[in-house]
Scaffold this motif. Structure first.
Motif, mmCIF file in Angstrom:
data_model
loop_
_atom_site.group_PDB
_atom_site.id
_atom_site.type_symbol
_atom_site.label_atom_id
_atom_site.label_comp_id
_atom_site.label_asym_id
_atom_site.label_seq_id
_atom_site.Cartn_x
_atom_site.Cartn_y
_atom_site.Cartn_z
ATOM 1 N N UNK A 24 0.839 -1.207 0.000
ATOM 2 C CA UNK A 24 0.000 0.000 0.000
ATOM 3 C C UNK A 24 0.872 1.255 0.000
ATOM 4 N N UNK A 25 1.927 1.258 0.817
ATOM 5 C CA UNK A 25 2.818 2.422 0.878
ATOM 6 C C UNK A 25 3.459 2.685 -0.480
ATOM 7 N N UNK A 26 3.940 1.629 -1.128
ATOM 8 C CA UNK A 26 4.570 1.793 -2.443
ATOM 9 C C UNK A 26 3.578 2.357 -3.456
ATOM 10 N N UNK A 27 2.362 1.864 -3.442
ATOM 11 C CA UNK A 27 1.335 2.342 -4.386
ATOM 12 C C UNK A 27 0.972 3.797 -4.141
ATOM 13 N N UNK A 28 0.755 4.157 -2.881
ATOM 14 C CA UNK A 28 0.369 5.532 -2.559
ATOM 15 C C UNK A 28 1.491 6.521 -2.873
#
Length: 114
Positions: A24-28
């Motif tokens: 999720x962090x990488x995507x955001x």
């Protein structure tokens, strides 16, 4: 000692929750970078320490990320710990033979019945 499989290791941290959080962090962060044209950052920090006098280590892991926004940035971090066994196959969540380590013959002698 065999090298630890990094994919399996990351998937084991915090019972797989850390891998989901990292995704999720990488995507955001990537979405913020593309949308606002600024740099973002995702950092995973691992600290290992021995648990008592055993063949186990405590892996403290911290995920920290900064997502660029229109007028600045948004930052979040999370930190947890996961215990691992140090084995001939590298770091493993479970021992190869966990019940084999519980007692020795000297600790719990079994006397034959007549």
């Amino acid at each position: 000692m065999k090298p630890t499989d990094p994919g399996e290791f990351i998937a084991s941290l915090n019972a797989g929750v850390l891998a989901n959080q990292m995704g999720m962090a990488l995507s955001h962060v990537a979405a913020g970078v593309v949308e606002h044209g600024k740099k973002g950052k995702v950092t995973l920090t691992l600290e290992l320490s021995q648990i008592g006098d055993s063949h186990q280590v405590k892996v403290a892991h911290k995920l920290d990320f900064t997502e660029p926004t229109k007028r600045g940035s948004k930052r979040e971090d999370t930190a947890t710990e996961t215990p691992f066994f140090v084995t001939a196959n590298g770091l493993q969540l479970f021992a190869d033979n966990p019940s084999g380590q519980l007692f020795t013959k000297q600790d719990a002698p079994v006397v034959a019945r007549d």
